[in-house]
Design a protein around this motif. Structure first.
Motif, mmCIF file in Angstrom:
data_model
loop_
_atom_site.group_PDB
_atom_site.id
_atom_site.type_symbol
_atom_site.label_atom_id
_atom_site.label_comp_id
_atom_site.label_asym_id
_atom_site.label_seq_id
_atom_site.Cartn_x
_atom_site.Cartn_y
_atom_site.Cartn_z
ATOM 1 N N PHE A 41 0.856 -1.176 0.000
ATOM 2 C CA PHE A 41 0.000 0.000 0.000
ATOM 3 C C PHE A 41 0.891 1.224 0.000
ATOM 4 C CE2 PHE A 41 -2.152 3.434 2.219
ATOM 5 C CZ PHE A 41 -3.240 3.573 1.382
ATOM 6 N N GLU A 42 0.849 1.962 -1.081
ATOM 7 C CA GLU A 42 1.663 3.173 -1.201
ATOM 8 C C GLU A 42 0.787 4.353 -1.585
ATOM 9 O OE1 GLU A 42 4.549 1.910 -4.087
ATOM 10 O OE2 GLU A 42 5.711 0.819 -2.583
ATOM 11 N N GLY A 43 -0.380 4.445 -0.968
ATOM 12 C CA GLY A 43 -1.292 5.526 -1.260
ATOM 13 C C GLY A 43 -2.230 5.248 -2.411
ATOM 14 N N HIS A 44 -2.094 4.083 -3.048
ATOM 15 C CA HIS A 44 -2.963 3.715 -4.156
ATOM 16 C C HIS A 44 -3.884 2.592 -3.707
ATOM 17 C CE1 HIS A 44 -0.450 6.190 -6.617
ATOM 18 N NE2 HIS A 44 0.597 5.421 -6.398
ATOM 19 N N SER A 45 -5.079 2.601 -4.208
ATOM 20 C CA SER A 45 -6.059 1.601 -3.814
ATOM 21 C C SER A 45 -5.766 0.246 -4.448
ATOM 22 C CB SER A 45 -7.459 2.060 -4.217
ATOM 23 O OG SER A 45 -7.569 2.082 -5.624
ATOM 24 N N VAL A 46 -6.370 -0.775 -3.894
ATOM 25 C CA VAL A 46 -6.296 -2.109 -4.474
ATOM 26 C C VAL A 46 -6.917 -2.060 -5.865
ATOM 27 C CG1 VAL A 46 -7.239 -4.441 -4.308
ATOM 28 C CG2 VAL A 46 -6.222 -3.387 -2.319
ATOM 29 N N TRP B 270 -4.375 -1.131 -8.336
ATOM 30 C CA TRP B 270 -3.469 -2.260 -8.563
ATOM 31 C C TRP B 270 -4.110 -3.270 -9.513
ATOM 32 C CZ3 TRP B 270 -3.362 -7.240 -5.615
ATOM 33 C CH2 TRP B 270 -2.197 -7.985 -5.881
ATOM 34 N N LEU B 271 -5.388 -3.585 -9.290
ATOM 35 C CA LEU B 271 -6.086 -4.543 -10.146
ATOM 36 C C LEU B 271 -6.252 -4.002 -11.570
ATOM 37 C CD1 LEU B 271 -8.802 -5.768 -7.619
ATOM 38 C CD2 LEU B 271 -6.804 -7.053 -8.426
ATOM 39 N N TYR B 272 -6.604 -2.729 -11.691
ATOM 40 C CA TYR B 272 -6.737 -2.130 -13.030
ATOM 41 C C TYR B 272 -5.388 -2.109 -13.748
ATOM 42 C CZ TYR B 272 -11.601 -0.634 -12.853
ATOM 43 O OH TYR B 272 -12.969 -0.618 -12.833
ATOM 44 N N LYS B 273 -4.330 -1.932 -12.999
ATOM 45 C CA LYS B 273 -2.994 -1.948 -13.599
ATOM 46 C C LYS B 273 -2.685 -3.336 -14.178
ATOM 47 C CE LYS B 273 1.635 -0.596 -12.212
ATOM 48 N NZ LYS B 273 2.415 -0.172 -11.060
ATOM 49 N N ILE B 274 -2.996 -4.378 -13.409
ATOM 50 C CA ILE B 274 -2.781 -5.742 -13.893
ATOM 51 C C ILE B 274 -3.659 -5.991 -15.123
ATOM 52 C CG2 ILE B 274 -3.017 -8.207 -13.351
ATOM 53 C CD1 ILE B 274 -2.499 -7.425 -10.375
ATOM 54 N N ALA B 275 -4.927 -5.582 -15.045
ATOM 55 C CA ALA B 275 -5.849 -5.779 -16.174
ATOM 56 C C ALA B 275 -5.378 -5.013 -17.403
ATOM 57 C CB ALA B 275 -7.258 -5.346 -15.778
ATOM 58 N N ALA C 240 -1.830 6.516 -11.322
ATOM 59 C CA ALA C 240 -1.276 5.376 -10.575
ATOM 60 C C ALA C 240 -1.366 4.089 -11.378
ATOM 61 C CB ALA C 240 -2.022 5.223 -9.244
ATOM 62 N N ILE C 241 -2.498 3.871 -12.055
ATOM 63 C CA ILE C 241 -2.695 2.645 -12.822
ATOM 64 C C ILE C 241 -1.695 2.554 -13.967
ATOM 65 C CG2 ILE C 241 -4.287 1.447 -14.394
ATOM 66 C CD1 ILE C 241 -6.577 2.594 -12.575
ATOM 67 N N LEU C 242 -1.522 3.655 -14.694
ATOM 68 C CA LEU C 242 -0.666 3.651 -15.879
ATOM 69 C C LEU C 242 0.778 4.051 -15.584
ATOM 70 C CD1 LEU C 242 -3.124 5.271 -18.458
ATOM 71 C CD2 LEU C 242 -2.696 2.842 -18.019
ATOM 72 N N GLU C 243 1.032 4.444 -14.339
ATOM 73 C CA GLU C 243 2.365 4.890 -13.928
ATOM 74 C C GLU C 243 2.868 6.024 -14.815
ATOM 75 O OE1 GLU C 243 4.628 1.223 -13.908
ATOM 76 O OE2 GLU C 243 4.122 0.909 -11.798
ATOM 77 N N PRO D 149 2.752 10.521 -15.133
ATOM 78 C CA PRO D 149 2.443 11.748 -14.389
ATOM 79 C C PRO D 149 1.023 12.238 -14.697
ATOM 80 C CG PRO D 149 4.561 11.924 -15.523
ATOM 81 C CD PRO D 149 3.915 10.672 -16.003
ATOM 82 N N GLU D 150 0.413 12.924 -13.731
ATOM 83 C CA GLU D 150 -0.945 13.417 -13.909
ATOM 84 C C GLU D 150 -1.050 14.340 -15.122
ATOM 85 O OE1 GLU D 150 -3.085 14.772 -10.337
ATOM 86 O OE2 GLU D 150 -1.450 13.830 -9.194
ATOM 87 N N GLY D 151 -0.052 15.172 -15.334
ATOM 88 C CA GLY D 151 -0.064 16.079 -16.482
ATOM 89 C C GLY D 151 -0.096 15.321 -17.799
ATOM 90 N N THR D 152 0.642 14.237 -17.870
ATOM 91 C CA THR D 152 0.653 13.405 -19.078
ATOM 92 C C THR D 152 -0.712 12.772 -19.292
ATOM 93 O OG1 THR D 152 3.002 12.934 -18.769
ATOM 94 C CG2 THR D 152 1.774 11.424 -20.185
ATOM 95 N N VAL D 153 -1.336 12.298 -18.213
ATOM 96 C CA VAL D 153 -2.662 11.696 -18.311
ATOM 97 C C VAL D 153 -3.661 12.731 -18.826
ATOM 98 C CG1 VAL D 153 -4.580 10.706 -16.984
ATOM 99 C CG2 VAL D 153 -2.244 9.937 -16.545
ATOM 100 N N LYS D 154 -3.627 13.942 -18.273
ATOM 101 C CA LYS D 154 -4.538 14.999 -18.723
ATOM 102 C C LYS D 154 -4.321 15.320 -20.194
ATOM 103 C CE LYS D 154 -4.874 17.272 -14.224
ATOM 104 N NZ LYS D 154 -4.510 18.473 -13.458
ATOM 105 N N SER D 155 -3.076 15.397 -20.599
ATOM 106 C CA SER D 155 -2.747 15.692 -21.990
ATOM 107 C C SER D 155 -3.231 14.586 -22.918
ATOM 108 C CB SER D 155 -1.231 15.880 -22.126
ATOM 109 O OG SER D 155 -0.869 16.083 -23.461
ATOM 110 N N LEU D 156 -2.979 13.328 -22.545
ATOM 111 C CA LEU D 156 -3.435 12.192 -23.351
ATOM 112 C C LEU D 156 -4.957 12.171 -23.446
ATOM 113 C CD1 LEU D 156 -1.045 9.366 -22.077
ATOM 114 C CD2 LEU D 156 -1.062 10.396 -24.357
ATOM 115 N N LEU D 157 -5.607 12.465 -22.346
ATOM 116 C CA LEU D 157 -7.059 12.484 -22.320
ATOM 117 C C LEU D 157 -7.596 13.572 -23.249
ATOM 118 C CD1 LEU D 157 -9.456 11.114 -20.974
ATOM 119 C CD2 LEU D 157 -9.266 12.729 -19.103
ATOM 120 N N SER D 158 -7.030 14.740 -23.168
ATOM 121 C CA SER D 158 -7.467 15.854 -24.013
ATOM 122 C C SER D 158 -7.256 15.544 -25.492
ATOM 123 C CB SER D 158 -6.705 17.122 -23.616
ATOM 124 O OG SER D 158 -7.039 18.179 -24.481
#
Length: 191
Positions: A68-73, A76-81, A166-169, A171-180
């Motif tokens: 447990f490092e501040g991320h939910s189970v 972790w499961l979505y990361k494996i999936a 957390a799932i994709l490892e 940075p949040e900025g990268t996630v926002k950019s990819l999403l946009s």
């Protein structure tokens, strides 16, 4: 060894990593979500079922390594999936490694058929109800995987930017950019 476990964003639980009953609770809480995520990403019931089974089998076999490092189970499961889904898209001939090796003595074929039939009926009913979803899914599959991941996690799985990060490892900025960028491309394809 006890572990502090975040089952969802507000629920913390301490359990022994060797306690199979607690893993059963994790399975019950997240199986349908992981299955749904896989089904929406790959669009095939049988492959989604295999991916979900492989995800939970890998989680079960590796629970002793979970920290447990501040991320939910859930993350972790979505990361494996997500890794299993990416493996499917890379190979296009997904064959689960671990699930297929289970002995028939462990799981009854009859029990599996009942569960699988129920899952299939629910998945088919959900898909039939949303024709627009099918069109979005078809267009989504045409996007680069990096866009598919963030859009699926954000809008289908209702994950926050922090959880997706957390799932994709990434940075949040990268996630926002990819999403946009991904949404912009998807909108153009849907027009």
């Amino acid at each position: 060894m006890a572990l502090s476990l975040k089952i969802n964003t507000v629920d913390f639980k301490v359990f022994d990593k060797n306690d199979t009953q607690v893993f059963g609770e994790i399975y019950d809480a997240f199986y349908s979500k992981i299955f749904g995520y896989a089904f929406r990403r790959v669009g095939d019931y049988d492959i989604a079922r295999d991916i979900a089974a492989e995800t939970f089998l890998k989680a079960y076999l590796n629970i002793k390594h979970y920290r447990f490092e501040g991320h939910s189970v859930s993350a972790w499961l979505y990361k494996i999936a997500t890794n299993e889904i990416n493996l499917f898209f890379r190979n296009q001939k997904y064959r689960p490694d671990l699930f297929g090796q289970l002995s028939h003595e462990v799981i009854s074929d009859r029990e599996l058929l009942v569960v699988f039939d129920k899952e299939r009926q629910e998945a088919e009913r959900d898909t039939e109800q949303f024709e627009a979803f099918n069109e979005v899914q078809n267009q989504l599959k045409k996007l680069d995987v990096k866009y598919q991941e963030v859009i699926s996690l954000k809008y289908f799985e209702e994950k926050s930017i922090l959880e997706i990060s957390a799932i994709l490892e990434k940075p949040e900025g990268t996630v926002k950019s990819l999403l946009s960028r991904g949404l912009e491309i998807l909108r153009k394809k849907m027009s």
